[in-house]
Design a protein around this motif. Structure first.
Motif, PDB file in Angstrom:
ATOM      1  N   PRO A 117      57.929  -0.727  28.606  1.00  0.00           N
ATOM      2  CA  PRO A 117      57.214  -0.607  27.328  1.00  0.00           C
ATOM      3  C   PRO A 117      56.318  -1.799  27.027  1.00  0.00           C
ATOM      4  O   PRO A 117      55.265  -1.649  26.405  1.00  0.00           O
ATOM      5  CB  PRO A 117      58.344  -0.476  26.299  1.00  0.00           C
ATOM      6  CG  PRO A 117      59.480   0.125  27.066  1.00  0.00           C
ATOM      7  CD  PRO A 117      59.382  -0.460  28.444  1.00  0.00           C
ATOM      8  N   VAL A 118      56.718  -2.999  27.472  1.00  0.00           N
ATOM      9  CA  VAL A 118      55.904  -4.174  27.186  1.00  0.00           C
ATOM     10  C   VAL A 118      54.538  -4.069  27.861  1.00  0.00           C
ATOM     11  O   VAL A 118      53.544  -4.621  27.363  1.00  0.00           O
ATOM     12  CB  VAL A 118      56.640  -5.462  27.612  1.00  0.00           C
ATOM     13  CG1 VAL A 118      56.750  -5.559  29.133  1.00  0.00           C
ATOM     14  CG2 VAL A 118      55.967  -6.698  27.036  1.00  0.00           C
ATOM     15  N   LEU A 119      54.460  -3.336  28.987  1.00  0.00           N
ATOM     16  CA  LEU A 119      53.173  -3.154  29.635  1.00  0.00           C
ATOM     17  C   LEU A 119      52.249  -2.278  28.801  1.00  0.00           C
ATOM     18  O   LEU A 119      51.029  -2.500  28.758  1.00  0.00           O
ATOM     19  CB  LEU A 119      53.362  -2.550  31.026  1.00  0.00           C
ATOM     20  CG  LEU A 119      53.981  -3.471  32.072  1.00  0.00           C
ATOM     21  CD1 LEU A 119      54.207  -2.722  33.376  1.00  0.00           C
ATOM     22  CD2 LEU A 119      53.102  -4.689  32.314  1.00  0.00           C
ATOM     23  N   GLN A 120      52.816  -1.275  28.115  1.00  0.00           N
ATOM     24  CA  GLN A 120      51.987  -0.483  27.214  1.00  0.00           C
ATOM     25  C   GLN A 120      51.496  -1.337  26.051  1.00  0.00           C
ATOM     26  O   GLN A 120      50.344  -1.204  25.613  1.00  0.00           O
ATOM     27  CB  GLN A 120      52.762   0.722  26.684  1.00  0.00           C
ATOM     28  CG  GLN A 120      51.918   1.662  25.839  1.00  0.00           C
ATOM     29  CD  GLN A 120      50.741   2.247  26.609  1.00  0.00           C
ATOM     30  OE1 GLN A 120      50.935   2.866  27.663  1.00  0.00           O
ATOM     31  NE2 GLN A 120      49.532   2.069  26.105  1.00  0.00           N
ATOM     32  N   GLN A 121      52.343  -2.228  25.558  1.00  0.00           N
ATOM     33  CA  GLN A 121      51.903  -3.146  24.498  1.00  0.00           C
ATOM     34  C   GLN A 121      50.761  -4.022  24.994  1.00  0.00           C
ATOM     35  O   GLN A 121      49.800  -4.292  24.260  1.00  0.00           O
ATOM     36  CB  GLN A 121      53.083  -3.996  24.031  1.00  0.00           C
ATOM     37  CG  GLN A 121      54.208  -3.202  23.382  1.00  0.00           C
ATOM     38  CD  GLN A 121      55.448  -4.051  23.145  1.00  0.00           C
ATOM     39  OE1 GLN A 121      55.392  -5.284  23.168  1.00  0.00           O
ATOM     40  NE2 GLN A 121      56.579  -3.404  22.935  1.00  0.00           N
ATOM     41  N   LEU A 122      50.871  -4.477  26.248  1.00  0.00           N
ATOM     42  CA  LEU A 122      49.798  -5.280  26.820  1.00  0.00           C
ATOM     43  C   LEU A 122      48.511  -4.471  26.912  1.00  0.00           C
ATOM     44  O   LEU A 122      47.426  -4.955  26.546  1.00  0.00           O
ATOM     45  CB  LEU A 122      50.204  -5.777  28.210  1.00  0.00           C
ATOM     46  CG  LEU A 122      49.125  -6.494  29.026  1.00  0.00           C
ATOM     47  CD1 LEU A 122      48.690  -7.782  28.331  1.00  0.00           C
ATOM     48  CD2 LEU A 122      49.623  -6.800  30.441  1.00  0.00           C
ATOM     49  N   LEU A 123      48.600  -3.243  27.393  1.00  0.00           N
ATOM     50  CA  LEU A 123      47.420  -2.387  27.491  1.00  0.00           C
ATOM     51  C   LEU A 123      46.775  -2.184  26.124  1.00  0.00           C
ATOM     52  O   LEU A 123      45.547  -2.254  25.983  1.00  0.00           O
ATOM     53  CB  LEU A 123      47.800  -1.030  28.098  1.00  0.00           C
ATOM     54  CG  LEU A 123      48.175  -1.010  29.582  1.00  0.00           C
ATOM     55  CD1 LEU A 123      48.749   0.350  29.965  1.00  0.00           C
ATOM     56  CD2 LEU A 123      46.975  -1.334  30.449  1.00  0.00           C
ATOM     57  N   ASP A 124      47.602  -1.943  25.125  1.00  0.00           N
ATOM     58  CA  ASP A 124      47.069  -1.706  23.781  1.00  0.00           C
ATOM     59  C   ASP A 124      46.366  -2.934  23.221  1.00  0.00           C
ATOM     60  O   ASP A 124      45.482  -2.818  22.359  1.00  0.00           O
ATOM     61  CB  ASP A 124      48.196  -1.282  22.833  1.00  0.00           C
ATOM     62  CG  ASP A 124      48.778   0.075  23.187  1.00  0.00           C
ATOM     63  OD1 ASP A 124      48.089   0.851  23.879  1.00  0.00           O
ATOM     64  OD2 ASP A 124      49.917   0.358  22.781  1.00  0.00           O
ATOM     65  N   SER A 293      51.726   6.819  27.375  1.00  0.00           N
ATOM     66  CA  SER A 293      52.393   6.337  28.576  1.00  0.00           C
ATOM     67  C   SER A 293      53.375   7.399  28.991  1.00  0.00           C
ATOM     68  O   SER A 293      53.744   8.261  28.189  1.00  0.00           O
ATOM     69  CB  SER A 293      53.094   5.006  28.340  1.00  0.00           C
ATOM     70  OG  SER A 293      54.115   5.151  27.404  1.00  0.00           O
ATOM     71  N   GLY A 294      53.859   7.347  30.227  1.00  0.00           N
ATOM     72  CA  GLY A 294      54.796   8.368  30.663  1.00  0.00           C
ATOM     73  C   GLY A 294      55.538   7.934  31.901  1.00  0.00           C
ATOM     74  O   GLY A 294      55.245   6.928  32.502  1.00  0.00           O
ATOM     75  N   THR A 295      56.495   8.739  32.277  1.00  0.00           N
ATOM     76  CA  THR A 295      57.215   8.560  33.535  1.00  0.00           C
ATOM     77  C   THR A 295      57.035   9.817  34.342  1.00  0.00           C
ATOM     78  O   THR A 295      56.796  10.909  33.801  1.00  0.00           O
ATOM     79  CB  THR A 295      58.707   8.288  33.300  1.00  0.00           C
ATOM     80  OG1 THR A 295      59.257   9.383  32.557  1.00  0.00           O
ATOM     81  CG2 THR A 295      58.894   7.009  32.522  1.00  0.00           C
TER      82      THR A 295
END
Length: 296
Positions: A117-124, A293-295
């Motif tokens: 999830p932290v990577l999605q925060q980074l992307l955002d 985001s997804g898996t």
């Protein structure tokens, strides 16, 4: 999450055999300093005995290897064959994966991909730069608003369809989006080939290859070349329906603690028309309601 059909594992012996055969076929004797006796050669490219001579191994030994029997081959012999075939670093790594598969690959192949999830925060948090995370099989795992504005809203797709290979070969809009679609398609297939060498027992990869082989003649043709590629940076030309043509550079940043995941970032030359186009897209993208985001 939508179910993804599984397929039979790829045949590592056949993959090794075809890879060596296609690499040998692209070389002529004069390319490697050997005399070319006569015009009537029964096979394209180098003969097996010529390749064995260059690599310093017996013809029988090389023949067994090209028939898919790489079980006892040493790293030194693979290095010699790679030099004789003039393989790139990516091709050399692919040859090693095919010839000396590791026992743990089957376990790794079936593990689901997960983006922290932290990577999605980074992307955002990344503004003005289209960015996304891509994993094995060219699966798109997460992205920011500008990436959705540039490439299309992947949040509208089922998780199984958030995949560059499916998008490129099965969505007609991709042919309009990428100015050089043929190069994009070739790159994607080459990345999948690298994955196939690393994860021959991945049933989802086998299913993807099978699906695309049935549905796309262009995919079948590119898959048969056995080309492999690792590209860390480059340039893409995008023909966007809202802002016109953009010339963007991209960088691929490996995520060492997240297995087989990369952060892709695109940027334009400062003060260029493409930079202005990205700014317009960013303004439009802020109003987009889906950042996903997804898996898989």
């Amino acid at each position: 999450m939508d179910e993804i059909p599984e397929g039979r594992p790829l045949d590592s012996r056949a993959e090794l055999s075809e890879f060596l055969r296609t690499r040998r076929a692209r070389l002529q004797p004069q390319d490697v300093g050997l005399p070319n006796f006569g015009r009537h050669r029964r096979v394209p490219g180098l003969r097996r005995e010529e390749l064995a001579q260059l690599a310093g191994v017996s013809v029988a030994y090389y023949t067994r290897l090209e028939q898919g029997n790489g079980r006892n081959v040493s790293a030194e012999v693979l290095d010699a064959i790679a030099r004789a075939l003039r393989l790139t670093d990516a091709e050399h790594a692919h040859l090693t994966h095919l010839a000396k598969p590791k026992a743990h690959k089957k376990k790794k192949a079936v593990r689901q991909q997960y983006m922290r999830p932290v990577l999605q925060q980074l992307l955002d948090s990344i503004e003005g730069v289209p960015a996304y995370v891509v994993g094995r099989r060219s699966d798109i795992l997460g992205w920011n608003a500008l990436a959705a504005a540039l490439f299309g809203d992947w949040g509208e797709l089922a998780p199984a369809d958030r995949n560059w290979a499916r998008i490129c070969f099965l969505d007609p809009r991709s042919r309009e989006l990428f100015v050089n679609w043929e190069q994009k398609a070739s790159d994607i297939v080459s990345y999948l080939r690298m994955d196939a060498g690393c994860y021959p027992n991945d049933p989802q990869l086998s299913a993807l290859v099978g699906e695309l082989s049935v549905k796309s003649e262009e995919f079948r043709s590119l898959w048969a070349t056995h080309d492999v590629l690792e590209k860390g940076h480059g340039t893409k030309r995008i023909r966007h329906p809202l802002v016109g043509e953009l010339t963007l550079s991209f960088e691929t940043l490996r995520l060492p603690e997240d297995c087989d995941q990369s952060l892709m970032m695109y940027h334009a030359e400062p003060d260029s028309a493409s930079a202005q186009g990205l700014r317009l897209l960013a303004s439009w993208g802020r109003d987009a309601s889906s950042v996903g985001s997804g898996t898989t």
